[in-house]
Structure formats: structure tokens, C-alpha cells
Scaffold this active site. Structure first.
Site, mmCIF file in Angstrom:
data_model
loop_
_atom_site.group_PDB
_atom_site.id
_atom_site.type_symbol
_atom_site.label_atom_id
_atom_site.label_comp_id
_atom_site.label_asym_id
_atom_site.label_seq_id
_atom_site.Cartn_x
_atom_site.Cartn_y
_atom_site.Cartn_z
ATOM 1 N N ASP A 50 2.911 -6.830 3.128
ATOM 2 C CA ASP A 50 1.698 -6.371 2.668
ATOM 3 C C ASP A 50 0.749 -5.977 3.917
ATOM 4 O O ASP A 50 -0.038 -5.020 4.023
ATOM 5 C CB ASP A 50 0.594 -7.379 1.743
ATOM 6 C CG ASP A 50 1.484 -7.402 0.337
ATOM 7 O OD1 ASP A 50 2.102 -6.445 -0.109
ATOM 8 O OD2 ASP A 50 1.166 -8.421 -0.299
ATOM 9 N N GLU A 51 0.667 -7.080 5.154
ATOM 10 C CA GLU A 51 0.004 -6.706 6.115
ATOM 11 C C GLU A 51 0.688 -5.329 6.877
ATOM 12 O O GLU A 51 0.032 -4.599 7.282
ATOM 13 C CB GLU A 51 0.072 -7.813 7.046
ATOM 14 C CG GLU A 51 -0.587 -9.043 6.747
ATOM 15 C CD GLU A 51 -0.253 -10.422 7.799
ATOM 16 O OE1 GLU A 51 0.434 -10.011 8.850
ATOM 17 O OE2 GLU A 51 -0.834 -11.368 7.718
ATOM 18 N N LEU A 52 2.084 -5.307 6.693
ATOM 19 C CA LEU A 52 2.772 -4.382 7.441
ATOM 20 C C LEU A 52 2.261 -2.899 6.887
ATOM 21 O O LEU A 52 2.096 -1.867 7.578
ATOM 22 C CB LEU A 52 4.012 -4.585 7.373
ATOM 23 C CG LEU A 52 5.005 -3.416 8.111
ATOM 24 C CD1 LEU A 52 4.691 -3.531 9.757
ATOM 25 C CD2 LEU A 52 6.466 -3.620 7.940
#
Length: 189
Positions: A78-80
Site C-alpha cells: 500500500d505504501e508502494l
């Protein structure tokens, strides 16, 4: 100390169980020694993911450490996806992929031992989410990065020094660019 606040922030995206007690603390230490303002999700323990995304959006450079268990974490992915969005709209200036004890080609193609983890993800999550994760991995992995192999001929410390040199280079480029162009606020959707 005042110098640190003027430096662009570096956000590090990583899989905790692979690097939290090995590579990560040493990397953060060496970056901070160079007056680089470093942020990881460890620094926001207990925070909601949206707050982490704000830190990513404020960053100028992002280090993504791809490791063997990276794809087990929907949090990392999700961060990516957020990192990819910020790179595409130029909110984040640089991404430095680190291929830590994984084959670079396996990350880029989602194959080999690294790719097997992705197959498991596809069984547990919505197709649309998996598609975004896949696109983000490929997008960031295509950048020129650094590789540390399992049987590397250099020490981990020397590898960390290479990462720090790359970060210094990107921050110098950012600083030069900022001096030559007026301040503009970048907004991503």
C-alpha cells in the site's frame, strides 16, 4: 541541527522481518550522520496508514528495500502504491530501489522465489488491489537501483555506504534543481 530541517526528507519503505534488525538501523544511522532527515513507518508506530502516506508525500526521495518477504506485507505494498502515485505526479523526486538478497529480475518480473509470494497475495486480496500492487512493484523496480546479493563480494557496511552515496547524489540534484526553479507546491490526487 538546523541543517537537518533544510534537507529533503528520505522515506524508507521496507519489510520489517527482513531488514528491521539488520540493514535498516545501520542505514538510518549513516544517513542521519550525513544530516539526512530519515523517516520510516517505525517512526509512526501505531499511526494509521493515511498518516504514513502524508510522510511519503512530504519526502523528496524514497528508498524501497525489496527483500524476499516484501510481498507478504500488504502494508508495504500500500505504501508502494502511494510512492508510485507521488513519483508519477512529481511530488517525490526520486525512488531508489534496493534489491536486498533478491534477484533484480525476479522483482521486476515478479518471478522466482520473490514472485511466489505474489501468487499467494492474489489468492487473499481483491483483484483490483493486486493489480495496483503489481503495477507499483514494476514501476518502482524499473528505476536504477542497487543490489546486494546473498553471496556479495562486499560487506553490508560497504553496501550501506553505496546507498548513502546515492542518497547524497539525489539530494544534491534536488537542491540544485530547487535553487534554479521557483518554489511550487505539488499536489497529488
Amino acid at each position: 541541527m538546523g541543517k537537518r530541517k533544510n534537507r529533503p526528507q528520505v522515506f524508507i519503505n521496507f519489510r520489517g522481518k527482513d531488514v528491521r534488525k539488520k540493514l535498516l538501523p545501520h542505514l538510518k544511522h549513516h544517513l542521519k550522520d550525513r544530516n539526512v532527515n530519515v523517516f520510516t513507518d517505525d517512526d509512526a508506530f501505531g499511526e494509521q496508514v493515511e498518516k504514513i502516506f502524508k510522510y511519503i508525500r512530504r519526502s523528496r526521495t524514497v528508498i524501497v528495500i525489496f527483500s524476499i518477504n516484501y510481498l507478504e506485507s500488504h502494508w508495504c505494498l500500500d505504501e508502494l502504491v502511494e510512492i508510485q502515485k507521488c513519483l508519477e505526479c512529481k511530488k517525490v523526486d526520486f525512488a531508489i530501489p534496493i534489491f536486498y538478497k533478491v534477484e533484480t529480475s525476479h522483482v521486476k518480473k515478479l518471478s522466482g522465489k520473490f514472485g511466489k509470494k505474489f501468487v499467494a497475495l492474489q489468492e487473499k486480496h481483491r483483484k483490483s488491489k493486486v493489480k495496483r500492487w503489481k503495477k507499483a512493484v514494476r514501476y518502482v523496480a524499473k528505476s536504477i537501483g542497487l543490489t546486494y546479493e546473498k553471496r556479495s563480494s562486499i560487506s553490508e557496511l560497504d553496501f550501506i555506504k553505496k546507498i548513502v552515496e546515492r542518497v547524497d547524489f539525489t539530494l544534491t540534484k534536488i537542491s540544485s534543481k530547487d535553487k534554479n526553479s521557483p518554489e511550487t507546491s505539488k499536489v497529488c490526487s
